[in-house]
Design a protein around this motif. Structure first.
Motif, PDB file in Angstrom:
ATOM      1  N   GLU A   1      10.384   2.840   5.707  1.00 11.28           N
ATOM      2  CA  GLU A   1       9.049   2.278   5.555  1.00 11.28           C
ATOM      3  C   GLU A   1       8.646   2.431   4.096  1.00 11.28           C
ATOM      4  OE1 GLU A   1       4.510   2.810   7.272  1.00 11.28           O
ATOM      5  OE2 GLU A   1       6.012   4.337   7.732  1.00 11.28           O
ATOM      6  N   PHE A   2       8.095   1.351   3.523  1.00 13.58           N
ATOM      7  CA  PHE A   2       7.682   1.333   2.120  1.00 13.58           C
ATOM      8  C   PHE A   2       6.166   1.261   2.069  1.00 13.58           C
ATOM      9  CE2 PHE A   2      12.002   0.182   2.233  1.00 13.58           C
ATOM     10  CZ  PHE A   2      12.548   0.486   0.996  1.00 13.58           C
ATOM     11  N   VAL A   3       5.523   2.245   1.438  1.00 13.45           N
ATOM     12  CA  VAL A   3       4.071   2.325   1.392  1.00 13.45           C
ATOM     13  C   VAL A   3       3.617   2.397  -0.065  1.00 13.45           C
ATOM     14  CG1 VAL A   3       2.040   3.682   2.035  1.00 13.45           C
ATOM     15  CG2 VAL A   3       3.979   3.484   3.628  1.00 13.45           C
TER      16      VAL A   3
ATOM     17  N   ASP B   1       2.726  12.166  -1.108  1.00 18.81           N
ATOM     18  CA  ASP B   1       4.127  12.142  -0.690  1.00 18.81           C
ATOM     19  C   ASP B   1       5.037  11.633  -1.813  1.00 18.81           C
ATOM     20  OD1 ASP B   1       3.519  13.205   1.783  1.00 18.81           O
ATOM     21  OD2 ASP B   1       3.600  11.281   2.834  1.00 18.81           O
ATOM     22  N   ALA B   2       4.566  10.657  -2.577  1.00 20.73           N
ATOM     23  CA  ALA B   2       5.350  10.194  -3.729  1.00 20.73           C
ATOM     24  C   ALA B   2       5.491  11.332  -4.740  1.00 20.73           C
ATOM     25  CB  ALA B   2       4.677   8.986  -4.382  1.00 20.73           C
TER      26      ALA B   2
ATOM     27  N   VAL C   1       8.804   5.884  -0.084  1.00 24.65           N
ATOM     28  CA  VAL C   1       9.715   5.408   0.952  1.00 24.65           C
ATOM     29  C   VAL C   1       9.848   6.515   1.989  1.00 24.65           C
ATOM     30  CG1 VAL C   1      12.033   4.557   1.475  1.00 24.65           C
ATOM     31  CG2 VAL C   1      10.982   4.051  -0.742  1.00 24.65           C
ATOM     32  N   TYR C   2       9.688   6.119   3.251  1.00 20.88           N
ATOM     33  CA  TYR C   2       9.762   7.075   4.353  1.00 20.88           C
ATOM     34  C   TYR C   2      10.945   6.752   5.253  1.00 20.88           C
ATOM     35  CZ  TYR C   2       4.922   8.263   3.170  1.00 20.88           C
ATOM     36  OH  TYR C   2       3.792   8.659   2.518  1.00 20.88           O
TER      37      TYR C   2
ATOM     38  N   GLY D   1      11.867   8.825  -0.972  1.00 18.96           N
ATOM     39  CA  GLY D   1      12.030   8.138  -2.248  1.00 18.96           C
ATOM     40  C   GLY D   1      10.678   7.785  -2.825  1.00 18.96           C
ATOM     41  N   ALA D   2      10.663   7.515  -4.144  1.00 20.06           N
ATOM     42  CA  ALA D   2       9.397   7.206  -4.796  1.00 20.06           C
ATOM     43  C   ALA D   2       9.631   6.422  -6.080  1.00 20.06           C
ATOM     44  CB  ALA D   2       8.632   8.493  -5.113  1.00 20.06           C
ATOM     45  N   ALA D   3       8.549   5.813  -6.549  1.00 17.45           N
ATOM     46  CA  ALA D   3       8.540   5.124  -7.844  1.00 17.45           C
ATOM     47  C   ALA D   3       7.083   4.879  -8.221  1.00 17.45           C
ATOM     48  CB  ALA D   3       9.288   3.797  -7.766  1.00 17.45           C
ATOM     49  N   ARG D   4       6.880   4.503  -9.484  1.00 12.05           N
ATOM     50  CA  ARG D   4       5.548   4.055  -9.894  1.00 12.05           C
ATOM     51  C   ARG D   4       5.699   2.868 -10.822  1.00 12.05           C
ATOM     52  NH1 ARG D   4       3.153   8.518 -14.244  1.00 12.05           N
ATOM     53  NH2 ARG D   4       4.373   7.764 -16.016  1.00 12.05           N
TER      54      ARG D   4
END
Length: 147
Positions: free
Chosen positions: A8-10, A20-21, A51-52, A59-62
């Motif tokens: 899941e992408f939030v 969470d990121a 990302v869940y 996972g994460a990004a900005r």
């Protein structure tokens, strides 16, 4: 037969709702890689992706648009146990899709890649520019892609 994970992408904007990121970023960049300056004022104005997998952040990004109108991608990371499963590619695609959605037209994406990861970005259409430089203690290179 094993089930494929459903990721899941939030997206969130600013610091609110982005814990969470930040957890994933701290796990990868601070604890695993030893960076000391992971969080900055850009977090307040950035879009953050988490990302869940089964409600667990993995996972994460900005992304944010700088004053020159160039979109900056950064803090792209995946927890170690999920590497090699194409999560990084999915994160990069999600960031590019978000930029296209916001811009509703062409945009320039830029990132500061760890040199050890430049092959990944090159494979995904990014081109290096300039000389390598150190961010804290780690070699980086500027890379960009026309979206």
């Amino acid at each position: 037969m094993a089930r494929r994970p459903q990721y899941e992408f939030v997206w969130t904007k600013g610091k609110k709702g982005s814990d969470d990121a930040f957890f994933v970023r701290a796990s990868v960049f601070v604890i695993e890689q030893g960076f000391q300056v992971e969080f900055d004022d850009l977090d307040k104005v950035s879009f953050h992706l988490t990302v869940y997998n089964n409600e667990e952040p993995i996972g994460a990004a900005r992304i944010y648009k700088d004053s020159d109108g160039v979109w900056q991608l950064g803090r792209i990371c995946v927890l170690e146990e999920y590497r090699g499963k194409r999560v990084g590619k999915m994160i990069l695609d999600a960031c590019e899709d978000k930029i296209r959605e916001i811009e509703k037209g062409p945009a320039l994406a830029h990132l500061s890649a760890q040199v050890r990861a430049k092959g990944f970005y090159r494979k995904n259409g990014y081109t290096e520019s300039g000389e390598e430089y150190l961010d804290e203690f780690c070699p980086h290179i500027s890379m960009s892609k026309q979206l």
